[in-house]
Every structure is written in C-alpha cells, then in structure tokens.
Design a protein around this motif. Structure first.
Motif, PDB file in Angstrom:
ATOM      1  N   LEU A   3       0.818  -1.215   0.000  1.00 27.42           N
ATOM      2  CA  LEU A   3       0.000   0.000   0.000  1.00 27.42           C
ATOM      3  C   LEU A   3       0.841   1.249   0.000  1.00 27.42           C
ATOM      4  CD1 LEU A   3      -2.704   1.452   0.236  1.00 27.42           C
ATOM      5  CD2 LEU A   3      -2.601   1.118   2.706  1.00 27.42           C
ATOM      6  N   LYS A   4       1.862   1.290   0.863  1.00 19.67           N
ATOM      7  CA  LYS A   4       2.662   2.507   0.954  1.00 19.67           C
ATOM      8  C   LYS A   4       3.437   2.745  -0.333  1.00 19.67           C
ATOM      9  CE  LYS A   4       5.817   4.996   3.902  1.00 19.67           C
ATOM     10  NZ  LYS A   4       6.668   4.958   5.073  1.00 19.67           N
ATOM     11  N   ARG A   5       3.995   1.675  -0.897  1.00 20.19           N
ATOM     12  CA  ARG A   5       4.743   1.844  -2.133  1.00 20.19           C
ATOM     13  C   ARG A   5       3.853   2.364  -3.241  1.00 20.19           C
ATOM     14  NH1 ARG A   5       8.344  -3.044  -4.332  1.00 20.19           N
ATOM     15  NH2 ARG A   5       9.396  -2.504  -2.372  1.00 20.19           N
ATOM     16  N   GLN A   6       2.651   1.829  -3.346  1.00 17.96           N
ATOM     17  CA  GLN A   6       1.752   2.281  -4.383  1.00 17.96           C
ATOM     18  C   GLN A   6       1.347   3.733  -4.174  1.00 17.96           C
ATOM     19  OE1 GLN A   6      -2.302   1.090  -4.389  1.00 17.96           O
ATOM     20  NE2 GLN A   6      -2.333   0.735  -6.585  1.00 17.96           N
ATOM     21  N   ALA A   7       1.117   4.106  -2.912  1.00 15.94           N
ATOM     22  CA  ALA A   7       0.726   5.484  -2.629  1.00 15.94           C
ATOM     23  C   ALA A   7       1.819   6.455  -3.043  1.00 15.94           C
ATOM     24  CB  ALA A   7       0.441   5.639  -1.136  1.00 15.94           C
ATOM     25  N   ASP A  78     -17.530  -3.190   4.437  1.00 20.85           N
ATOM     26  CA  ASP A  78     -16.808  -3.582   5.650  1.00 20.85           C
ATOM     27  C   ASP A  78     -15.632  -4.506   5.337  1.00 20.85           C
ATOM     28  OD1 ASP A  78     -18.536  -2.076   7.142  1.00 20.85           O
ATOM     29  OD2 ASP A  78     -19.756  -3.760   7.843  1.00 20.85           O
ATOM     30  N   LYS A  79     -15.812  -5.439   4.418  1.00 21.17           N
ATOM     31  CA  LYS A  79     -14.744  -6.369   4.063  1.00 21.17           C
ATOM     32  C   LYS A  79     -13.580  -5.628   3.413  1.00 21.17           C
ATOM     33  CE  LYS A  79     -13.827 -10.613   1.458  1.00 21.17           C
ATOM     34  NZ  LYS A  79     -14.423 -11.659   0.571  1.00 21.17           N
ATOM     35  N   GLU A  80     -13.896  -4.692   2.538  1.00 19.60           N
ATOM     36  CA  GLU A  80     -12.848  -3.925   1.858  1.00 19.60           C
ATOM     37  C   GLU A  80     -12.112  -3.013   2.835  1.00 19.60           C
ATOM     38  OE1 GLU A  80     -15.059  -3.775  -2.526  1.00 19.60           O
ATOM     39  OE2 GLU A  80     -15.460  -2.225  -1.015  1.00 19.60           O
ATOM     40  N   LEU A  81     -12.842  -2.405   3.771  1.00 18.96           N
ATOM     41  CA  LEU A  81     -12.209  -1.559   4.782  1.00 18.96           C
ATOM     42  C   LEU A  81     -11.283  -2.374   5.678  1.00 18.96           C
ATOM     43  CD1 LEU A  81     -15.182   0.748   5.816  1.00 18.96           C
ATOM     44  CD2 LEU A  81     -13.061   1.481   4.702  1.00 18.96           C
ATOM     45  N   LYS A  82     -11.701  -3.595   5.992  1.00 27.20           N
ATOM     46  CA  LYS A  82     -10.834  -4.452   6.808  1.00 27.20           C
ATOM     47  C   LYS A  82      -9.556  -4.788   6.058  1.00 27.20           C
ATOM     48  CE  LYS A  82     -10.702  -8.651   9.629  1.00 27.20           C
ATOM     49  NZ  LYS A  82      -9.328  -8.980   9.196  1.00 27.20           N
ATOM     50  N   GLU A  83      -9.659  -4.981   4.768  1.00 24.67           N
ATOM     51  CA  GLU A  83      -8.464  -5.268   3.975  1.00 24.67           C
ATOM     52  C   GLU A  83      -7.525  -4.058   3.970  1.00 24.67           C
ATOM     53  OE1 GLU A  83      -7.132  -6.760  -0.501  1.00 24.67           O
ATOM     54  OE2 GLU A  83      -9.268  -6.548   0.003  1.00 24.67           O
ATOM     55  N   VAL A  84      -8.092  -2.865   3.889  1.00 22.23           N
ATOM     56  CA  VAL A  84      -7.276  -1.650   3.981  1.00 22.23           C
ATOM     57  C   VAL A  84      -6.561  -1.615   5.328  1.00 22.23           C
ATOM     58  CG1 VAL A  84      -7.314   0.870   4.104  1.00 22.23           C
ATOM     59  CG2 VAL A  84      -8.716  -0.301   2.411  1.00 22.23           C
ATOM     60  N   ALA A  85      -7.326  -1.807   6.395  1.00 22.57           N
ATOM     61  CA  ALA A  85      -6.759  -1.741   7.742  1.00 22.57           C
ATOM     62  C   ALA A  85      -5.670  -2.789   7.938  1.00 22.57           C
ATOM     63  CB  ALA A  85      -7.865  -1.915   8.778  1.00 22.57           C
ATOM     64  N   ASP A  86      -5.913  -4.003   7.466  1.00 21.39           N
ATOM     65  CA  ASP A  86      -4.934  -5.081   7.623  1.00 21.39           C
ATOM     66  C   ASP A  86      -3.667  -4.778   6.824  1.00 21.39           C
ATOM     67  OD1 ASP A  86      -6.722  -6.393   9.242  1.00 21.39           O
ATOM     68  OD2 ASP A  86      -7.347  -7.856   7.724  1.00 21.39           O
ATOM     69  N   THR A  87      -3.819  -4.182   5.644  1.00 17.80           N
ATOM     70  CA  THR A  87      -2.664  -3.856   4.807  1.00 17.80           C
ATOM     71  C   THR A  87      -1.818  -2.771   5.454  1.00 17.80           C
ATOM     72  OG1 THR A  87      -3.894  -4.432   2.800  1.00 17.80           O
ATOM     73  CG2 THR A  87      -1.931  -3.068   2.527  1.00 17.80           C
ATOM     74  N   HIS A  89      -1.777  -2.043   8.623  1.00 20.37           N
ATOM     75  CA  HIS A  89      -1.227  -2.637   9.844  1.00 20.37           C
ATOM     76  C   HIS A  89       0.074  -3.374   9.541  1.00 20.37           C
ATOM     77  CE1 HIS A  89      -0.933  -5.413  13.282  1.00 20.37           C
ATOM     78  NE2 HIS A  89      -1.670  -4.536  13.948  1.00 20.37           N
ATOM     79  N   ALA A  90       0.067  -4.197   8.496  1.00 16.05           N
ATOM     80  CA  ALA A  90       1.261  -4.960   8.137  1.00 16.05           C
ATOM     81  C   ALA A  90       2.368  -4.049   7.600  1.00 16.05           C
ATOM     82  CB  ALA A  90       0.897  -6.025   7.103  1.00 16.05           C
ATOM     83  N   SER A  91       1.978  -3.032   6.830  1.00 14.40           N
ATOM     84  CA  SER A  91       2.966  -2.153   6.201  1.00 14.40           C
ATOM     85  C   SER A  91       3.734  -1.324   7.210  1.00 14.40           C
ATOM     86  CB  SER A  91       2.266  -1.223   5.198  1.00 14.40           C
ATOM     87  OG  SER A  91       1.620  -1.952   4.185  1.00 14.40           O
ATOM     88  N   LEU A  92       3.086  -0.922   8.294  1.00 16.13           N
ATOM     89  CA  LEU A  92       3.711   0.003   9.243  1.00 16.13           C
ATOM     90  C   LEU A  92       4.366  -0.696  10.425  1.00 16.13           C
ATOM     91  CD1 LEU A  92       1.163   2.958   9.394  1.00 16.13           C
ATOM     92  CD2 LEU A  92       3.089   2.589   7.854  1.00 16.13           C
ATOM     93  N   ALA A  93       4.288  -2.012  10.473  1.00 21.11           N
ATOM     94  CA  ALA A  93       4.845  -2.731  11.624  1.00 21.11           C
ATOM     95  C   ALA A  93       6.328  -2.448  11.799  1.00 21.11           C
ATOM     96  CB  ALA A  93       4.600  -4.231  11.468  1.00 21.11           C
ATOM     97  N   GLU A  94       7.093  -2.451  10.701  1.00 16.98           N
ATOM     98  CA  GLU A  94       8.535  -2.245  10.814  1.00 16.98           C
ATOM     99  C   GLU A  94       8.884  -0.812  11.199  1.00 16.98           C
ATOM    100  OE1 GLU A  94      10.847  -2.061   7.064  1.00 16.98           O
ATOM    101  OE2 GLU A  94       8.911  -2.487   6.077  1.00 16.98           O
ATOM    102  N   PHE A  95       7.928   0.100  11.122  1.00 14.56           N
ATOM    103  CA  PHE A  95       8.161   1.500  11.465  1.00 14.56           C
ATOM    104  C   PHE A  95       7.547   1.882  12.806  1.00 14.56           C
ATOM    105  CE2 PHE A  95       7.883   1.284   6.757  1.00 14.56           C
ATOM    106  CZ  PHE A  95       9.212   1.572   6.473  1.00 14.56           C
ATOM    107  N   ASN A  96       7.170   0.877  13.618  1.00 13.73           N
ATOM    108  CA  ASN A  96       6.566   1.126  14.927  1.00 13.73           C
ATOM    109  C   ASN A  96       5.324   1.995  14.802  1.00 13.73           C
ATOM    110  OD1 ASN A  96       6.400   0.847  17.755  1.00 13.73           O
ATOM    111  ND2 ASN A  96       7.468   2.789  18.075  1.00 13.73           N
ATOM    112  N   GLN A 115      -4.921  -4.363  16.222  1.00 15.74           N
ATOM    113  CA  GLN A 115      -5.581  -4.163  14.937  1.00 15.74           C
ATOM    114  C   GLN A 115      -5.707  -2.678  14.654  1.00 15.74           C
ATOM    115  OE1 GLN A 115      -9.560  -5.732  15.192  1.00 15.74           O
ATOM    116  NE2 GLN A 115     -10.174  -4.332  16.811  1.00 15.74           N
ATOM    117  N   LEU A 116      -5.957  -2.362  13.397  1.00 19.70           N
ATOM    118  CA  LEU A 116      -6.270  -0.994  12.996  1.00 19.70           C
ATOM    119  C   LEU A 116      -7.695  -0.971  12.469  1.00 19.70           C
ATOM    120  CD1 LEU A 116      -3.108  -0.843  13.030  1.00 19.70           C
ATOM    121  CD2 LEU A 116      -3.268   0.716  11.092  1.00 19.70           C
ATOM    122  N   MET A 117      -8.334   0.188  12.555  1.00 18.25           N
ATOM    123  CA  MET A 117      -9.651   0.378  11.957  1.00 18.25           C
ATOM    124  C   MET A 117      -9.526   1.392  10.830  1.00 18.25           C
ATOM    125  SD  MET A 117     -12.184   0.551  15.279  1.00 18.25           S
ATOM    126  CE  MET A 117     -13.592   0.824  14.183  1.00 18.25           C
TER     127      MET A 117
END
Length: 222
Positions: A3-7, A78-87, A89-96, A115-117
């Motif tokens: 997500l971050k790379r694409q943005a 709701d399903k699409e928003l959860k996918e955004v949140a999960d993405t 969440h995973a993308s920012l883990a290495e950046f605390n 989790q993120l919302m």
C-alpha cells in the motif's frame, strides 16, 4: 501491491518504480492530519495507552479507494475496509506505526496495536488504532510523544495543539506542544548529521527531530 509503495508512486505521478527514486527526491508524498490522545492509568500515575486518528489527503485516499474497491461501486464495504486496515497494519509494523515515544530522551518500546480500523469520511481515509507501552510507563521525568515517518514519505501533522491531548494529568506534571523549528533542529543536531544521512535519508531516523510532540514534564513526588 504494498500500500505505501503504491501510494508513493501514485502521489508522485511518476511511472518509475519505488526503487528508482533517488535520495535527492526524498520528500513527503502522502499527507495526513492527526489526533493523538494519551490515556492515563486509573490512578493517573502512568501512561496506559495512546489513541491515534489519522485523516489522509484526498489524493492518497482516492488511491486507496481505487486499489481496494473490488466491486467498483465507488465505496468500500466492511470487508474492503478491513483489507485496507490489515494492509496498513502490516505495512507500518517495521516503522513502529510511526510512533515517537521517549522517556528522558530514550525510546520507549510500544506493543504493536492488535488491529487498525479504517473508515472513509468525506472521501478521506481515516485510520484509527490504539497501542500500549510494553513495560509500565510511569509519569516521571520528561516524556515526549508524537508521530513521524522515518522514511520522510508521509507527513503526519497535528494542525492544532488541541489535537494532542492528555486528560487527568496529575499536578506534579506539566505539558506543552513542541513544534521544532527546522533550522534550529538541524543546528542542535549538527553532530549527528552524517554523510550517511545525505546519501541515504531513509536509512536514518533523522525525521524524528522535526516531529511535533506532546512534551510532559513530571517532577518526583515528595
């Protein structure tokens, strides 16, 4: 796609890949307005949690909409928003999760948010999450809390001092919002500005010195 790379690619309106971005081009491509609430323990003697809200700019938000709107109905269910949140969440883990938390100048370890919302409001992406210190974080000494992106690609700003809040702070503590002057921040940290920073800005943590922070100063009791 990450997500971050694409943005970054979309926001910079470039056909080049992320790997082709040279250091001279390092600057924010994604922008967000932030709110941060410091939640104290029931006895008001330690930090229990940090509650974050980020509202992203229109361009990044539209990029997210295009990527995650699988059924092309111009909204995220709701399903699409959860996918955004999960993405995210995973993308920012290495950046605390872009969190800045120090006690007397030393980094304070934070547990990853479980989790993120994600939500959309007025066509803007909103991310919410809560994190807790890994160890008890007593209100003692100088505590700095803020948000920053060590890669310089995301500018997360507290547009008003009121967007950094701590309620129920004990009388032994004072608080203020600190907005570093870039020139002064560079001068004060001149010794740590090395060739490595200029050659590879994403490999350093220097963006931390420019971050807006809530500074709490707590005197020992007695």
């Amino acid at each position: 796609m990450h997500l971050k790379r694409q943005a970054i690619m979309m926001a910079s309106a470039m056909a080049a890949t992320f790997a082709m971005v040279v250091p001279a081009e390092v600057h924010p491509h994604v922008f967000a307005e932030a709110r941060l609430e410091v939640v104290l323990s029931p006895d008001h003697q330690s930090v229990k949690a940090l509650r974050h809200l980020w509202r992203f700019d229109d361009l990044f938000s539209s990029t997210v909409m295009m990527e995650f709107d699988k059924n092309s109905d111009l909204k995220l269910d709701d399903k699409e928003l959860k996918e955004v949140a999960d993405t995210v969440h995973a993308s920012l883990a290495e950046f605390n999760y872009f969190q800045l938390v120090t006690v007397d100048g030393k980094d304070e370890a934070m547990n990853p948010p479980p989790q993120l919302m994600a939500n959309f409001e007025n066509d803007q992406l909103i991310i919410l999450f809560e994190s807790e210190p890994k160890a008890p974080m007593k209100l003692a000494g100088k505590i700095d809390i803020g948000v920053y992106d060590p890669t310089f690609y995301t500018a997360i700003d507290f547009t008003e001092d009121a967007n950094l809040q701590v309620d129920g702070m004990p009388s032994k503590c004072t608080s203020k919002v600190v907005r570093p002057n870039p020139d002064e921040a560079i001068a004060e940290n001149q010794k740590t500005l090395t060739d490595a920073f200029f050659n590879d800005p994403t490999g350093t943590d220097m963006s931390k010195i420019f971050a807006t922070k809530l500074e709490m100063n707590c005197q020992p009791e007695g």
